[in-house]
Design a protein around this motif. Structure first.
Motif, short mmCIF file in Angstrom:
data_model
loop_
_atom_site.label_atom_id
_atom_site.label_comp_id
_atom_site.label_asym_id
_atom_site.label_seq_id
_atom_site.Cartn_x
_atom_site.Cartn_y
_atom_site.Cartn_z
N VAL A 11 30.53 33.90 -38.37
CA VAL A 11 30.18 34.50 -37.46
C VAL A 11 29.10 33.08 -35.65
N VAL A 12 30.11 33.63 -35.25
CA VAL A 12 29.14 32.17 -34.43
C VAL A 12 28.70 32.99 -32.65
N ILE A 13 27.09 32.79 -32.85
CA ILE A 13 26.65 33.06 -32.06
C ILE A 13 26.40 32.66 -30.67
N GLY A 14 26.77 33.54 -29.66
CA GLY A 14 26.68 31.76 -28.35
C GLY A 14 28.42 31.65 -28.11
N ALA A 15 28.73 32.31 -26.79
CA ALA A 15 29.73 31.44 -26.34
C ALA A 15 30.11 30.99 -24.90
N GLY A 16 28.65 29.28 -25.55
CA GLY A 16 29.03 28.46 -24.28
C GLY A 16 29.11 27.66 -25.13
N TYR A 17 29.28 26.21 -24.57
CA TYR A 17 29.91 24.75 -24.81
C TYR A 17 29.60 24.71 -26.46
N ILE A 18 28.57 24.79 -26.77
CA ILE A 18 28.79 24.30 -28.35
C ILE A 18 29.18 25.80 -29.39
N GLY A 19 29.43 27.17 -28.56
CA GLY A 19 29.40 27.84 -29.46
C GLY A 19 31.38 28.09 -30.03
N LEU A 21 36.76 37.21 -30.62
CA LEU A 21 35.67 37.16 -28.91
C LEU A 21 35.35 38.50 -28.63
N ARG A 22 34.33 38.81 -29.02
CA ARG A 22 32.49 39.76 -28.63
C ARG A 22 32.42 39.53 -27.96
N THR A 23 32.73 39.57 -26.46
CA THR A 23 30.87 39.92 -25.74
C THR A 23 30.98 40.67 -25.07
N GLY A 24 29.48 40.83 -24.28
CA GLY A 24 28.83 41.65 -24.09
C GLY A 24 27.82 42.25 -25.32
N VAL A 25 27.49 41.97 -26.33
CA VAL A 25 27.26 42.65 -26.86
C VAL A 25 25.92 41.64 -27.79
N THR A 26 24.72 41.97 -28.19
CA THR A 26 23.60 41.78 -28.69
C THR A 26 23.44 41.90 -29.76
N VAL A 27 23.17 41.12 -30.79
CA VAL A 27 23.00 40.83 -32.38
C VAL A 27 21.73 41.08 -32.25
N GLN A 28 21.14 42.24 -33.07
CA GLN A 28 19.86 42.74 -33.66
C GLN A 28 19.34 42.05 -34.51
N GLY A 29 19.58 41.70 -35.72
CA GLY A 29 19.14 40.63 -37.31
C GLY A 29 21.12 41.29 -38.19
N LEU A 30 19.99 40.38 -38.72
CA LEU A 30 21.17 39.87 -39.90
C LEU A 30 20.32 40.65 -41.32
N GLU A 31 21.62 40.38 -41.77
CA GLU A 31 21.87 41.32 -43.55
C GLU A 31 21.94 40.45 -44.41
N THR A 32 21.10 40.25 -45.32
CA THR A 32 21.14 39.34 -46.63
C THR A 32 20.92 39.34 -48.00
N ALA A 33 21.62 39.12 -49.00
CA ALA A 33 21.60 39.64 -49.76
C ALA A 33 21.36 37.67 -50.85
N ASP A 34 21.20 38.17 -52.18
CA ASP A 34 20.80 36.96 -53.45
C ASP A 34 21.17 35.50 -52.76
N ARG A 55 38.13 32.93 -40.66
CA ARG A 55 38.49 33.78 -39.98
C ARG A 55 37.02 33.76 -39.19
N VAL A 56 36.92 33.90 -37.99
CA VAL A 56 36.08 33.21 -37.15
C VAL A 56 35.43 34.45 -36.14
N THR A 57 34.40 34.44 -35.96
CA THR A 57 34.02 35.62 -34.96
C THR A 57 33.58 35.53 -33.34
N LEU A 58 33.41 35.26 -32.51
CA LEU A 58 32.87 34.89 -31.57
C LEU A 58 32.39 36.06 -30.41
N VAL A 59 30.56 35.60 -30.56
CA VAL A 59 29.89 37.18 -29.53
C VAL A 59 29.37 36.45 -28.90
N GLU A 60 28.89 37.24 -28.09
CA GLU A 60 28.38 36.51 -26.04
C GLU A 60 28.07 37.60 -26.21
N ARG A 61 26.49 37.72 -25.51
CA ARG A 61 25.82 38.53 -25.29
C ARG A 61 25.79 39.16 -23.25
#
Length: 451
Positions: free
Chosen positions: A152-160, A206-219, A173-179
């Motif tokens: 998951v790449v967060i931010g769809a500007g140049y670097i994203g 590509l997922r636009t109009g989407v805000t990241v709220q946090g991460l899930e982690t394990a191990d 498999r890549v998901t690109l998230v942009e607020r």
């Protein structure tokens, strides 16, 4: 005299190298302090290293510390400047846990920028990466071992968008998230829509109009990205949320910051503030603000091109010469697989914010004569000041041989040409390279009609 440079990449080492060309070691001692391992490298090439298109890290290094030392510049890697005392003209340097003091007559502040890292990304879990330095890229490369297949790449500007392509090339498999509602928000929404369609056509989610709220982690590692539109599984998360000027050290020392939060300088790259020039203190690169020559407003536009030019200007002036850096016009270019995106000057939103009345014109054309093999479409958009016809900006989205046409627009913006004047430009023509009416000329002509 003694020159101390804070930061060993483009701006800092350009300043040091130029000063050394003008003054011999007996006249000027130069010490550069870099907290990382590398000097004078192309951070812009990191996505292409990650994607396997270029070799790294050595392939991205223009001049290593040994080369700088051979040129008479005392380079210290693994050394972080932690304090500046303007009154005593000293800096505090930390290495291997020990501090020491170094004096200076001239100081070049070239600390660059720091990646935006939201609070939710501050976790000890592994698998979360920024890509600001070669060290960041090396850590990401090491993490991308077999078995990690979802990114998951967060931010769809140049670097994203560049990192989304790089990870897809690596087989993830890549998901690109942009607020925001579109990728590449530096171009107008209609042009951004073309970019969005192409990104999705490449198989990137590509997922636009989407805000990241946090991460899930394990191990001890990241497992998913939590958004307001669902949970996205992730073996690796890349932050492409942009950067901020790295000015905390400068601010703590009492150096004046500009309205953008970056260091303000005069045309010669001398740090300036309400009380005038800070004698003997220079700044260059991503930690500085610049003047946008179309809007006339201060801006923070971090690019290696600006950093190298500003560093060179500072070095010439330190060395006893005379040089100036007049400002920028916001030219930028990138690619996502075979899609090319470019812009210069002001977008419609920026033109409105600057108070311009303007018209726009958008044309569809081809990179070559329509009958010539390999001809593919491109979209060109022009923004011109109403009444005067002054070219305010341009944007291009297309494929082969499309984006570098932005340079013709950039020269026209820089020289304050009108779209009517542009229609008479004597651009190169041959069927393998352009239609008889180049897309640049067609767009300018249509803008002239709109006036």
């Amino acid at each position: 005299m003694r020159l101390i440079v804070i930061g060993g990449d483009a701006a800092g080492m350009s300043a040091a190298s130029q000063a050394r060309r003008l003054l011999k070691p007996g006249d000027l001692d130069i010490a550069a302090f870099e907290r990382g391992e590398y000097t004078s490298y192309s951070a812009c090439g990191i996505p292409y290293w990650v994607g396997g298109l270029v070799d790294g890290p050595d392939g991205l290094i223009a001049r290593d510390p040994a080369a700088h030392r051979a040129n008479g510049i005392e380079v210290h890697t693994g050394h972080e400047v932690t304090g500046i005392d303007l009154r005593s003209r000293t800096v505090t340097v930390r290495s291997s846990g020990a501090d020491r003091t170094e004096s200076f007559d001239h100081l070049v502040y070239a600390a660059g920028a720091t990646p935006v890292r939201p609070a939710w990304a501050d976790t000890p879990a592994k698998g979360i990466f920024g890509v600001q330095t070669l060290g960041d890229a090396a850590a990401l490369q090491e993490w991308l071992e077999p078995g990690r297949d979802t990114a998951v790449v967060i931010g769809a500007g140049y670097i994203g968008v560049e990192m989304a392509e790089a990870l897809q090339r690596r087989g993830l498999r890549v998901t690109l998230v942009e607020r925001a509602g579109q990728p590449m928000s530096t171009v107008d929404p209609d042009m951004g829509a073309l970019v969005a369609d192409s990104i999705r056509g490449l198989g990137i989610a590509l997922r636009t109009g989407v805000t990241v709220q946090g991460l899930e982690t394990a191990d001890g590692q990241v497992r998913a990205v939590v958004t307001d539109d669902g949970v996205l599984p992730a073996d690796v998360v890349v932050l492409g949320l942009g950067v901020r000027p790295n000015t905390a050290l400068a601010d703590a020392a009492g150096l004046p910051l500009g309205v953008t939060g970056a260091l303000a300088t005069d045309l010669r790259q001398r740090v300036t503030g309400p009380d005038g020039i800070v004698e003997g203190v220079w700044a260059a690169g991503d930690c500085t603000q610049v003047t946008h020559l179309v809007s006339g407003r201060p801006a923070h536009i971090p690019l290696g091109t600006h950093a190298n030019k500003q560093g060179r200007v500072a070095g010439i002036n330190i060395g006893g010469g005379y040089a100036t850096f007049p400002g920028v016009i916001g030219t930028a270019i990138t690619k996502i697989c075979d899609l090319e995106v470019a812009r210069t000057g002001l977008s419609s939103k920026e033109a409105e914010a600057a108070g311009f009345r303007y018209v726009t014109a958008t044309v569809e054309s081809t990179n070559r004569a329509g009958y010539f093999p390999g001809a593919v479409p491109m979209t060109v958009k022009v923004i011109a000041e109403k009444d005067t016809g002054l070219l305010l900006g341009a944007q291009i989205v297309g494929r082969a041989e499309a984006a570098k046409r932005i340079d013709a627009f950039a020269v026209a913006v820089w020289n304050r040409m009108t779209v009517t004047e542009m229609t008479a430009l004597d651009l190169g023509y041959a069927p393998p390279y352009a239609p008889v009416w180049d897309p640049v000329l067609i767009a300018a002509r249509k803008a002239g009609d709109a006036l």
